[in-house]
Design a protein around this motif. Sequence first.
Motif, short mmCIF file in Angstrom:
data_model
loop_
_atom_site.label_atom_id
_atom_site.label_comp_id
_atom_site.label_asym_id
_atom_site.label_seq_id
_atom_site.Cartn_x
_atom_site.Cartn_y
_atom_site.Cartn_z
N ASP A 151 30.98 35.34 37.24
CA ASP A 151 32.09 35.19 37.95
C ASP A 151 32.02 34.99 39.81
OD1 ASP A 151 33.62 34.97 35.98
OD2 ASP A 151 34.87 36.88 35.98
N HIS A 195 40.63 37.17 33.70
CA HIS A 195 40.83 36.98 34.75
C HIS A 195 41.66 37.68 35.54
CE1 HIS A 195 37.38 33.98 34.28
NE2 HIS A 195 37.24 34.62 34.51
N HIS A 228 34.07 39.45 35.31
CA HIS A 228 33.01 39.65 34.51
C HIS A 228 31.59 38.89 35.30
CE1 HIS A 228 36.09 37.16 31.78
NE2 HIS A 228 35.64 38.12 31.54
N ASN A 249 41.85 32.19 30.38
CA ASN A 249 41.16 33.32 30.39
C ASN A 249 42.07 34.58 30.69
OD1 ASN A 249 39.20 35.41 31.16
ND2 ASN A 249 37.45 33.88 31.10
N GLU A 285 32.11 35.60 27.55
CA GLU A 285 31.27 34.37 28.78
C GLU A 285 29.43 34.25 28.98
OE1 GLU A 285 33.02 34.71 32.74
OE2 GLU A 285 34.91 34.26 32.15
#
Length: 249
Positions: free
Chosen positions: A21, A130, A18, A127, A52
């Motif tokens: 991150d 990830h 994202h 999540n 996010e």
Amino acid sequence: MSASDPAATGSVLVISAHAGDFVWRAAGAMALASARGDSVTVLCLSFGERGESARAWRDGMALAEVKALRREEASRAAEVLRASIEFADAGDYPLRESDELIDTIVRCYRRVRPAVVLTHPLSDPYNPDHPAAARMALQARVFAQAIGYDAPGGPLGAPPVFLFEPHQPEQCDFKPQVLLDITEVFDVKRRAMECLTAQQHMWDYYTELASRRGVQFERNAGPNLGLAHSTMAEAYMRVYPQVTRTLTG
Ligand SMILES: [Zn+2]
């Protein structure tokens, strides 16, 4: 690699699920690399637009506006870190693993030719995007090494992969193996974090984390004398063995 700086070690590639991150978890490593003359590239697989960007949604933004906001914020953070940034715009929640996206990452490896790769850990029950990013980053690295893989550029070497710290490390099988001293660039990391206004609640959290990892850095670097210090650090895990001809700290 910068010819002018003997400390430069080559380029750094950060593969981020994202838009935010890479800032929370690796901005210190990125700022250090930039400071020593290495080129730094971030590949954001998505903008983190659905998963996010809660504040933007609460403010009533539409999807396209959220994506534009996150692109702008991440671009400004990358600028602070003197990194170039690319967006694959593959969508989040879910970030779907696909041959096409892996091929995009292979082409990025072949173009950037990183000496070091940073990405997410392979487990994160909070999540799924990830670990999906990490799996694709690792697959693409292997494909980019294959001489027969059809993408521009020669086969990649074997850049070490460092996994950066997830939000709740205990839940993600994350145990620090590498503590990186980022004290001299922490002000740069903080400025990069402050570019991410959609996630303002994270600024102090990751400042405090850097301080705690700094305490652990000092504890692992020498005797426990209880001396005052202001060390800030980031934690990483390795995927592949360190290769060396001398065992040293
Ligand atoms: Zn994320």
